[in-house]
Design an enzyme around this catalytic site. Structure first.
Site, PDB file in Angstrom:
ATOM      1  N   ASN A 107     -31.564  35.055 -32.753  1.00 43.04           N
ATOM      2  CA  ASN A 107     -31.631  34.214 -33.946  1.00 43.04           C
ATOM      3  C   ASN A 107     -32.467  34.834 -35.049  1.00 43.04           C
ATOM      4  OD1 ASN A 107     -30.071  32.198 -32.756  1.00 43.04           O
ATOM      5  ND2 ASN A 107     -31.874  31.240 -31.843  1.00 43.04           N
ATOM      6  N   ILE A 108     -32.037  34.595 -36.263  1.00 45.30           N
ATOM      7  CA  ILE A 108     -32.823  34.931 -37.442  1.00 45.30           C
ATOM      8  C   ILE A 108     -33.884  33.836 -37.544  1.00 45.30           C
ATOM      9  CG2 ILE A 108     -32.747  35.100 -39.959  1.00 45.30           C
ATOM     10  CD1 ILE A 108     -29.759  35.956 -39.558  1.00 45.30           C
ATOM     11  N   CYS A 132     -33.007  44.550 -48.105  1.00 47.15           N
ATOM     12  CA  CYS A 132     -33.263  44.970 -46.735  1.00 47.15           C
ATOM     13  C   CYS A 132     -32.786  46.423 -46.673  1.00 47.15           C
ATOM     14  CB  CYS A 132     -32.558  44.063 -45.722  1.00 47.15           C
ATOM     15  SG  CYS A 132     -30.772  43.894 -45.951  1.00 47.15           S
TER      16      CYS A 132
END
Length: 193
Positions: A107-108, A132
């Site tokens: 999960n983020i 990013c």
């Protein structure tokens, strides 16, 4: 204007025309750098931009944006050259280290996305750049959650995400955006004008 004959002579050069000195040519080459945007660059909204990782060749372009802040979503330390650029230009760095993963069930962290959204929505931090490594997944998730907060429909959020992620689009990212709970952020103004 300078045109060469087969014999190496010049045609079309008049005494009034001047051939630029090498130093002037270098300055012209530097001016070209101003338009070199980072990979996967795009405007999200007024004063909010997104991209992949900016290299030193992109600094001239970034200067034209008048940035106040950069949101960096990778866990690695910010490179020294980039940090110097930010410092020299009075740009504040917000570092939210999110691991990049291809694993479907990793999960983020929602709390980190919430914190980053608070930075985006604070007018004092704009203009800002979100980035990013490639400007696809972590950046795409943050922008997608912003769009959800701006009441975009999911199909539009996913279309935008896919336009930046292209063949690398991940169902897990889209599932994260779909399930992201915006209720704790509704008190914040989503107007970016």
């Amino acid at each position: 204007m300078k045109v060469e004959e087969r014999g190496g002579g010049e045609i079309g050069s008049s005494p009034e025309e001047r051939i630029p000195a090498p130093a002037e040519e270098e300055e012209e080459e530097k001016a070209v750098d101003l338009v070199v945007a980072p990979p996967n660059f795009g405007m999200v909204d007024n004063g909010v931009f997104r991209s992949g990782f900016p290299e030193t060749t992109h600094f001239g372009f970034l200067e034209t944006l008048g940035l106040r802040s950069v949101i960096y979503l990778c866990p690695e330390p910010y490179p020294v050259e980039n940090a110097k650029f930010l410092m020299m230009n009075g740009i504040r760095l917000f570092h939210f280290g999110i691991e990049g993963t291809k694993e479907p069930f990793v999960n983020i962290p929602e709390d980190v996305i919430r914190e980053a959204l608070e930075v985006v929505l604070d007018a004092r931090n704009r203009p800002l750049l979100i980035h990013c490594k490639r400007g696809k997944h972590r950046t795409g998730c943050l922008v997608g959650c912003l769009r959800k907060l701006q009441t975009w429909c999911l199909s539009s959020i996913f279309n935008e995400y896919q336009s930046f992620a292209a063949a690398k689009a991940r169902i897990s990212d889209q599932r994260f955006m779909e399930k992201f709970d915006i209720s704790s952020l509704k008190h914040l103004s989503t107007s970016l004008s």
